[in-house]
Design a protein around this motif. Sequence first.
Motif, mmCIF file in Angstrom:
data_model
loop_
_atom_site.group_PDB
_atom_site.id
_atom_site.type_symbol
_atom_site.label_atom_id
_atom_site.label_comp_id
_atom_site.label_asym_id
_atom_site.label_seq_id
_atom_site.Cartn_x
_atom_site.Cartn_y
_atom_site.Cartn_z
ATOM 1 N N ILE A 133 -3.333 -4.223 6.356
ATOM 2 C CA ILE A 133 -3.386 -2.790 6.645
ATOM 3 C C ILE A 133 -2.148 -2.108 6.078
ATOM 4 O O ILE A 133 -1.016 -2.558 6.302
ATOM 5 N N SER A 134 -2.368 -1.030 5.338
ATOM 6 C CA SER A 134 -1.294 -0.314 4.656
ATOM 7 C C SER A 134 -1.417 1.177 4.909
ATOM 8 O O SER A 134 -2.517 1.690 5.124
ATOM 9 N N GLN A 135 -0.314 1.884 4.847
ATOM 10 C CA GLN A 135 -0.348 3.339 4.837
ATOM 11 C C GLN A 135 -0.689 3.818 3.421
ATOM 12 O O GLN A 135 -0.619 3.058 2.452
ATOM 13 N N THR A 136 -1.049 5.083 3.305
ATOM 14 C CA THR A 136 -1.192 5.692 1.983
ATOM 15 C C THR A 136 0.145 5.595 1.235
ATOM 16 O O THR A 136 1.204 5.857 1.806
ATOM 17 N N ALA A 137 0.075 5.185 -0.043
ATOM 18 C CA ALA A 137 1.256 4.981 -0.891
ATOM 19 C C ALA A 137 2.092 3.796 -0.432
ATOM 20 O O ALA A 137 3.238 3.652 -0.853
ATOM 21 N N GLY A 138 1.511 2.923 0.390
ATOM 22 C CA GLY A 138 2.203 1.730 0.835
ATOM 23 C C GLY A 138 1.868 0.535 -0.039
ATOM 24 O O GLY A 138 1.166 0.639 -1.053
ATOM 25 N N HIS A 139 2.350 -0.620 0.377
ATOM 26 C CA HIS A 139 2.218 -1.829 -0.439
ATOM 27 C C HIS A 139 0.768 -2.252 -0.646
ATOM 28 O O HIS A 139 0.448 -2.932 -1.626
ATOM 29 N N GLY A 140 -0.115 -1.840 0.246
ATOM 30 C CA GLY A 140 -1.516 -2.208 0.113
ATOM 31 C C GLY A 140 -2.405 -1.094 -0.390
ATOM 32 O O GLY A 140 -3.636 -1.221 -0.357
ATOM 33 N N ASP A 141 -1.824 0.007 -0.850
ATOM 34 C CA ASP A 141 -2.618 1.111 -1.399
ATOM 35 C C ASP A 141 -2.768 0.891 -2.904
ATOM 36 O O ASP A 141 -1.857 1.166 -3.680
ATOM 37 N N PHE A 144 -5.920 4.686 -7.300
ATOM 38 C CA PHE A 144 -5.258 5.302 -8.446
ATOM 39 C C PHE A 144 -4.664 6.651 -8.057
ATOM 40 O O PHE A 144 -5.143 7.318 -7.129
ATOM 41 N N VAL A 145 -3.624 7.077 -8.774
ATOM 42 C CA VAL A 145 -2.907 8.307 -8.406
ATOM 43 C C VAL A 145 -3.797 9.530 -8.512
ATOM 44 O O VAL A 145 -3.568 10.534 -7.828
ATOM 45 N N TYR A 146 -4.816 9.482 -9.337
ATOM 46 C CA TYR A 146 -5.686 10.646 -9.500
ATOM 47 C C TYR A 146 -6.814 10.685 -8.478
ATOM 48 O O TYR A 146 -7.631 11.602 -8.481
ATOM 49 N N GLU A 147 -6.884 9.679 -7.612
ATOM 50 C CA GLU A 147 -7.913 9.648 -6.572
ATOM 51 C C GLU A 147 -7.367 10.249 -5.280
ATOM 52 O O GLU A 147 -6.207 10.039 -4.917
ATOM 53 N N THR A 148 -8.215 10.969 -4.580
ATOM 54 C CA THR A 148 -7.820 11.549 -3.298
ATOM 55 C C THR A 148 -7.713 10.455 -2.245
ATOM 56 O O THR A 148 -8.614 9.619 -2.119
ATOM 57 N N PRO A 149 -6.607 10.408 -1.482
ATOM 58 C CA PRO A 149 -6.474 9.391 -0.432
ATOM 59 C C PRO A 149 -7.616 9.477 0.578
ATOM 60 O O PRO A 149 -8.164 10.562 0.846
ATOM 61 N N THR A 150 -7.965 8.340 1.148
ATOM 62 C CA THR A 150 -9.055 8.311 2.119
ATOM 63 C C THR A 150 -8.769 9.203 3.317
ATOM 64 O O THR A 150 -9.681 9.814 3.876
ATOM 65 N N ALA A 151 -7.492 9.294 3.714
ATOM 66 C CA ALA A 151 -7.147 10.135 4.858
ATOM 67 C C ALA A 151 -7.388 11.607 4.581
ATOM 68 O O ALA A 151 -7.489 12.416 5.510
ATOM 69 N N VAL A 167 -6.457 0.952 4.079
ATOM 70 C CA VAL A 167 -5.466 2.023 4.148
ATOM 71 C C VAL A 167 -5.734 2.862 5.386
ATOM 72 O O VAL A 167 -6.866 3.304 5.617
ATOM 73 N N ALA A 168 -4.701 3.061 6.196
ATOM 74 C CA ALA A 168 -4.847 3.805 7.446
ATOM 75 C C ALA A 168 -3.568 4.584 7.724
ATOM 76 O O ALA A 168 -2.473 4.036 7.623
ATOM 77 N N ASP A 169 -3.711 5.865 8.072
ATOM 78 C CA ASP A 169 -2.575 6.724 8.391
ATOM 79 C C ASP A 169 -2.782 7.351 9.760
ATOM 80 O O ASP A 169 -3.881 7.814 10.077
ATOM 81 N N GLY A 170 -1.708 7.371 10.567
ATOM 82 C CA GLY A 170 -1.799 7.941 11.898
ATOM 83 C C GLY A 170 -2.229 6.906 12.917
ATOM 84 O O GLY A 170 -2.893 5.911 12.588
ATOM 85 N N VAL A 171 -1.865 7.157 14.148
ATOM 86 C CA VAL A 171 -2.114 6.182 15.213
ATOM 87 C C VAL A 171 -3.592 5.860 15.353
ATOM 88 O O VAL A 171 -3.988 4.691 15.462
ATOM 89 N N GLU A 172 -4.445 6.879 15.344
ATOM 90 C CA GLU A 172 -5.863 6.632 15.568
ATOM 91 C C GLU A 172 -6.465 5.769 14.475
ATOM 92 O O GLU A 172 -7.236 4.842 14.745
#
Length: 417
Positions: A133-141, A144-151, A167-172
């Motif tokens: 499990i990684s945050q956006t722009a983390g080691h597991g993301d 590609f830079v031109y793609e919109t993050p899943t969050a 990829v997961a951002d935020g507590v929930e």
Amino acid sequence: MTVLIKNVRIFDGSSPRLAAGHVLIDGATIAAVESSPVAESAATTIIDGADRVLMPGMIDAHVHLVGMANNLLDLMSGSQTQLAATTLARAKGTLLRGFTTVRDMAGDTAGIKKVIDSEPTLGPRIYPSQAAISQTAGHGDFGFVYETPTALGGTESRAEMIGFMRVADGVERVLAAVREQLKLGASQIKLMVGGGAASLYDPLYTVQFTEQELAAAVQAASDYGTYVATHVYNVTGIRRAVAAGVKSIEHGHLADEPTVALLAEREVWLSTQPFAEHDHGSFLDPDSAEKNREICGGTPHVYEWATKHGVKLAWGTDLLFEPESVGRQSEMMARLGEYVSNIDALKMVTSGNAELLRLAGERDPYKSARLGEITPGAWADMLLVDGDPTADLGVLADPDTGIAVIVKDGVVVKNTL
């Protein structure tokens, strides 16, 4: 099946000296370890060790079975069935190198584990983490830079589609990601808490996931009776993970001595690797190669400080994307002798790593017997070695010639005698 391995010198996984004896296997576990001869019967398979060394099967506490069986092109374009089939086909090689158990730290391996459990000769026992499990722009993301993050409403990256990363951002979202991996069969949870060499967007100094996100992951894992392990090299990330209740730091090569001492104080495991630059042969760009050099430069320091302060040390390999180079798994095990004594290295890759695996608690898929030991009641996973690894770890660096017999689950997987 009953198997008797007689006339051997036994390293039981913890004792500093070899003991002459005989080992009786009944089914999947060890029935007896005797210094006197054991009665033989026509129904018993007899293996005469002829004074060779018998030791527990080795445990690699940080593998990526999918990542080491498939190259980058396969991972980017291969079907799920191709990736799984290749992983299962090459899992036998891991077992034949003497690694009877592995802790998989990123990859969809729960289904492969089920297949191997039903046919033990196909590969090692697996403690799956499922997707790291990684945050956006983390080691597991790996989007590609031109793609919109899943969050922000984007689609999953390829690494997410194949169950290698989440990829997961935020507590929930972190809570949902942890629970998703547990639902899929994870025995422990893996989070990315700092930068790494193979990823494109995160320098090594970065700190990933907030205190609240980390604490949420630890709570969700704890509620399922298990623990969180975190990829992290730098001091700030290690300290943040420890404060959140993480039980295992993966890597830690850029730690300073006070931080290593903190791990001992808090009884947090350091699952690290004796990295050398050539262990990861190629990188996508020069920045990644430079990050790798910096990480490898920390190897001698982290082992020195961990030994000095009595940190709970585990060993793993973390090999990725180069199926032709998986033999480095054996080389890296032998290289442990550059940093710790031979006996301590053998303890680390047997009973020591087994102790780390037991942190999975209620999620431990193999808790019905003990791993990493040659003692009555333990799993019958063992190696008969040509040569004495307590005197020369190098005999394990070439398993084709150095390991004469491999037993897993009481089944003789290899016998060249």
